[in-house]
Design a protein around this motif. Structure first.
Motif, short mmCIF file in Angstrom:
data_model
loop_
_atom_site.label_atom_id
_atom_site.label_comp_id
_atom_site.label_asym_id
_atom_site.label_seq_id
_atom_site.Cartn_x
_atom_site.Cartn_y
_atom_site.Cartn_z
N ILE A 13 13.92 19.25 5.51
CA ILE A 13 13.81 18.94 4.08
C ILE A 13 12.44 19.26 3.52
N VAL A 14 11.38 18.88 4.25
CA VAL A 14 10.02 18.90 3.69
C VAL A 14 9.30 20.19 4.04
N PRO A 15 8.74 20.88 3.06
CA PRO A 15 7.99 22.11 3.36
C PRO A 15 6.85 21.86 4.35
N GLY A 16 6.72 22.72 5.32
CA GLY A 16 5.70 22.54 6.35
C GLY A 16 4.29 22.54 5.80
N ALA A 17 4.07 23.24 4.69
CA ALA A 17 2.71 23.36 4.14
C ALA A 17 2.15 22.03 3.66
N GLY A 67 3.84 8.44 4.67
CA GLY A 67 3.92 8.71 6.10
C GLY A 67 4.37 10.11 6.44
N ILE A 68 4.80 10.87 5.45
CA ILE A 68 5.29 12.23 5.67
C ILE A 68 4.32 13.26 5.10
N ALA A 69 3.87 13.03 3.88
CA ALA A 69 2.95 13.97 3.23
C ALA A 69 2.07 13.21 2.25
N GLN A 70 0.85 13.72 2.06
CA GLN A 70 -0.13 13.05 1.21
C GLN A 70 -0.56 13.97 0.08
N PRO A 71 -0.28 13.62 -1.15
CA PRO A 71 -0.65 14.50 -2.27
C PRO A 71 -2.12 14.88 -2.28
N GLY A 72 -2.99 13.94 -1.93
CA GLY A 72 -4.42 14.23 -1.95
C GLY A 72 -4.85 15.24 -0.92
N LYS A 73 -3.99 15.54 0.04
CA LYS A 73 -4.32 16.52 1.09
C LYS A 73 -3.76 17.91 0.81
#
Length: 954
Positions: free
Chosen positions: A48-52, A685-691
């Motif tokens: 589901i989630v883009p690797g980038a 826990g999956i992705a962080q917008p700030g990163k």
């Protein structure tokens, strides 16, 4: 120990809170994963989630703790707060929360887990309670109409300033504010006026009469306690076609003349002292009342009265109160959240006490203040005149008195120039008055004797003459038994999360665990004044610091402000930070904000409020933002580009592939990236917008981090930023910073922050990640199970959705005439709140099941939707009439089904019990389908006369 026996760690893990927060257990998850075609949560997440954008490292949070451990830790924080007797005032006063209201509303999930009443038929109870609130405010202020709550008094004043601007016939751009308005209100007004290019002038009230202004704001009684006579001012302002706004105190208005009686056009205030604790600043329900002529321009939510399909009285939200979704960048307010739970409490406080009880509380408070003033004057202390509950003390050694008071665990208000403010309230006692007098060297031996010789301090011309709260609802439920039954009757009318799943897309209606809620009523959190000295609030500081650190880990940002007390306020704070950042670099001309056409309506409204110009970008056929269009418009406006506002995952419920490229494009052209945090429940826990390149987000603690929606509020919308924007977060009251306050209290709705702290502590990093994955799993399970019946409009990678899915009902409507609204109403017969109706795409339903719903409940919802599809198919096949069918007449009340005559072509059983489970688990809506057109044509926004109820019974 046998080889297969569980270890101590296994047993402790099994008892963890995580398993109770997440609905499906591991076996059920495996079953659901099989349905969507994956063998593990991680495999599904990778699909589901883009690797980038995926996080490479786990969040640096401590491991999950049990409920008992978390409560012990937060109890230690609470114990670091010191609860002094507070006489600070300044808009916040001690109050007794009636225990029957605390237990049966504030602590009752039937009230705190409900959602905003957009589906009127299942919200009749809370809307009646809000109508009581509106009636209470309108009666006490002497105005014709009042809204169903705003966020706090200071932001209500800012809304009054802009309402006056669009309502005044004056050509002036000047808004004059008396310098006797509460300091926190002045701060927020300055912030709002600057970004809207309103000429704000603060000065002596005496000069307001000569100011060439479109509007004037006065405090009545003012921040120093004085009750002024403003009738001449109102007349002068009206003569120059201006508008008079008044900030006032509801309890004082039981004794002093209503602002409406002497010429006010707009009246604002806070209902906190009607049974809602200090809470270190919030949440409390503010309000705005005005002349009826302004009703189509007033901000916030408005409850109105209409009729249902049977002709019975019914309540509804009226006049498109979320006007920012319609007017978008032309909106005059970005208000989305109200303070419903607190408004309900305040309204019930008035119902419980009634006009006589409120007057008695006010008179007792005033008598204590007058007696104290008499004692101080007898000791040679100078005290101001014409007051209700607040004394303005002069000619003393203020620092010495304040220090002596603190030694006795008493907080007074220090005022510039060596003055002291003393505000008494409902909780004040005779002993308090003696202790306060002694601080100034005055001795009271016999209060009754002093009482007999002391006159009131209410100016004769300002005393109230007219009646208020005459409606029967305020004169009936004065015994605890009667109030208890009244509140239970209202709660039984509603459908909240304690009854069934609320599958609203973009709203994240998840478990609000009892353990998370417990600390908010502890006196060490509830009974702290927002202006208490810092040494008395060390527990709050620790709580806020730790929660900020937790949210930094969840988001990947560097700094957070807890001040915004709604999601829309968080948006506003984030955009103000961006604007200030550009100014600091000599690029204050940057004012273009790119916003995709699919964005939440508050986005363009917030941008407009910050003085930005909105440029709308396109979405492609799959609902994704159009990267090429963004690149084109970013390049076109490169010299003036301020920001882009994105929602991620998108408003259409998918993880878009191009988010990193979008961030790079905006930065390349000198702009900043704002990521709306509405859908953070899919990311923790999956992705962080700030990163991944985002610069700022607001977070909805009332969504992702488990603060309850409370029937439409309270909300908390912290603003999280990267380090370069940190200096531009809102300053605290009396603090330093480039950007002014956006809310009345420095830390917003601080008293409900323990909820989110408890949630994160009990979930830990592993549990938070699993919760996000479960949210993804539940949404994809619903989408897959319903795929043969309803097409999911937008999907992302591998045909999967994020945490919500949009079901497209438009083909069915085209072939049968059955609309998405018909389906929404029919779901009520199955005991479900409808998904989000026609947003972001007209004719669709957006479903967000969240991680907290069990497989049983997901299947129950899917079964309902499948049965509804069968009913639609029967119409398509000619087996059911296109007009006389269960969908067009839904929802079905008990009185409809039990009527002596049944005239429909379908059976009573199909109407009420379309699935067998409903015969043992049935919710009966209190009204049939509400007539929205009738309500808009016949606007009535206060309690209906008693005759209306008599007609209904007849």
């Amino acid at each position: 120990m046998s080889q297969n026996a569980p270890t101590l760690r296994d047993l402790e893990h099994h008892d963890a809170f995580v398993a109770r927060h997440i609905g499906p257990n591991d076996a059920e998850m495996a079953q659901m994963l099989e349905v969507i075609g994956y063998d593990s949560l991680d495999a599904m997440t990778d699909a589901i989630v883009p690797g980038a954008i995926k996080s490479q490292q786990p969040m640096a949070l401590t491991g999950a703790v049990t409920e008992e451990e978390a409560l012990a830790r937060i109890r230690a924080m609470a114990d670091r707060n010191q609860v002094f007797r507070s006489f600070i005032g300044q808009g916040y006063y001690g109050t007794h929360v009636p225990a029957v209201i605390a237990r049966n509303i504030l602590e009752n999930p039937a009230w705190y887990t409900a959602y905003t009443p957009y589906q009127a038929e299942i919200s009749q109870g809370r809307m009646e309670a809000l109508l009581n609130f509106q009636t209470m405010v309108a009666d006490l202020t002497g105005m014709e109409i009042a809204n169903a709550s705003l966020l706090d008094e200071a932001t209500a004043a800012a809304e009054a300033m802009t309402l006056a601007k669009r309502s005044s016939k004056s050509k002036s751009n000047l808004f004059y504010v008396a310098d006797t308005v509460h300091p926190q209100t002045l701060e927020v007004l300055r912030t709002r006026a600057e970004s809207l290019d309103i000429d704000l002038q603060v000065g002596p009230i005496e000069k307001a009469i000569d100011a060439d202004s479109y509007g004037v704001l006065v405090q009545y009684p003012d921040t120093f306690g004085r009750i002024g006579d403003h009738a001449a001012l109102a007349e002068a302002v009206h003569a120059r076609k201006g508008v008079v706004a008044v900030a006032t105190d509801l309890l004082a208005l039981t004794l002093i003349a209503s602002p409406g009686s002497w010429g006010a056009d707009i009246v604002i205030g806070n209902s906190q002292r009607f049974g809602v604790p200090f809470g270190f600043g919030g949440p409390h329900a503010a309000w705005l009342a005005c002349r009826d002529a302004y009703k189509r321009s007033m901000p916030g939510r408005l409850i109105g009265i209409s009729v249902d399909a049977e002709g019975k009285l019914a309540y509804r939200l009226t006049l498109q109160t979320r006007e920012q979704h319609i007017r978008r960048e032309k909106a005059t307010s970005n208000i989305c959240t109200a303070q419903v739970l607190l408004a309900v409490m305040a309204g019930m406080y008035a119902v419980y006490h009634g006009p006589e009880g409120l007057t008695r509380i006010a008179r007792r408070t005033h008598r204590l203040a007058a007696i104290l003033a008499g004692a101080l004057r007898s000791a040679g202390v100078e005290v101001g005149k014409d007051f209700f509950d607040t004394l303005y003390v002069s000619g003393v050694d203020a620092e010495a008195v304040l220090a002596k008071a603190r030694e006795q665990h008493i907080n007074l208000r220090g005022i510039d120039g060596g003055h002291i403010g003393i505000s008494l309230d409902e909780t004040s006692t005779r002993e308090d008055v003696k202790a306060l007098a002694a601080l100034f060297g005055a001795r009271i031996d016999d209060i009754d004797t002093l009482d007999a010789s002391t006159d009131d301090a209410l100016p004769p011309q300002a005393q109230r003459q007219d009646a208020f709260l005459t409606h029967p609802v305020f004169n009936t439920h004065h015994s605890e038994t009667e109030l208890l039954r009244y509140m239970r009757t209202l709660a039984d009318k509603d459908l909240a999360l304690d009854r069934s799943m609320i599958p609203l897309g973009s709203c994240t209606m998840k478990l609000n665990a009892t353990a998370e809620m417990l600390p908010i009523t502890w006196p060490e959190f509830a009974n702290i004044h927002p202006l208490a000295p810092a040494e008395q609030t060390l527990g709050y500081k620790q709580l806020i610091d730790e929660l900020e650190a937790m949210l930094v880990q969840c988001t990947g940002y560097d700094s957070i402000s807890m001040q915004p007390n709604s999601g829309a306020q968080g948006e506003y704070a984030g955009l103000l930070a961006i604007a200030a950042y550009h100014r600091s670099r000599g690029e204050g001309h940057r004012h273009i904000c790119l916003i995709p056409e699919s964005a939440h309506g508050t986005n363009p409204a917030s941008a407009q409020m910050c003085g930005m110009k909105v440029v709308v970008t396109k979405c492609d056929a799959n609902g994704n933002v159009d990267l090429d269009d963004i690149r084109e418009k970013a390049a076109k406006h490169a010299n003036d580009l301020a920001a882009i506002m994105l929602t991620y995952p998108s408003t259409h419920g998918v993880f878009e592939e191009d988010v990193v490229a979008i961030c790079e494009t905006i930065h390349q052209h000198g702009g900043q990236v704002y990521t709306d945090g509405a859908n953070m429940n899919a990311l923790v826990g999956i992705a962080q917008p700030g990163k991944w390149g985002s610069d700022v987000s607001h977070l909805n603690l009332h969504k992702t981090f488990c603060i309850p929606h409370g029937g439409g509020g309270p909300g908390v919308g912290p603003c999280a930023v990267k380090s370069h924007l940190a200096p531009f977060l809102p300053r605290t009251l009396g603090g330093e910073g480039e950007v002014g306050m956006v809310s009345a209290a420095s830390y917003g709705s601080a008293s409900i922050l323990p909820i989110s702290w408890m949630y994160i502590a009990m979930m830990g990093p592993v549990g938070l990640r699993k919760a996000s994955q479960a949210a993804l799993l539940n949404a994809n399970y619903v989408s897959k199970r319903l795929a043969p019946y309803y097409k999911t409009l937008y999907t992302g990678r591998n045909g999967l959705v994020a945490h919500e899915c949009i079901l497209d009902l438009r083909p069915l409507e085209k072939s049968t005439g059955i609309s998405s609204e018909d389906v929404a109403k029919r779901l009520i017969d199955f005991g479900f709140h409808a998904p989000t109706l026609s947003f972001p795409v007209a004719g669709t339903l957006m479903v967000e099941p969240t991680e907290s719903e069990s497989l049983y409940e997901l299947d129950r919802f899917c079964d309902a939707m499948i049965q509804i599809h069968e009913e639609i198919t029967a119409i398509a096949d000619g087996k059911a009439d296109g007009e006389d069918n269960p969908l067009k007449h839904a929802p079905h009340t008990a009185t409809m089904v039990m009527a002596a005559e049944w005239t429909h072509g379908y059976s009573r059983e199909q109407a009420a019990f379309p699935l067998p489970v409903l015969k043992t688990h049935k919710y009966w809506p209190p009204v049939a389908r509400v007539d929205n057109v009738y309500g808009d044509k016949n606007v009535m926004c206060s309690c209906a006369p008693i005759e209306a109820y008599m007609d209904e019974d007849a």
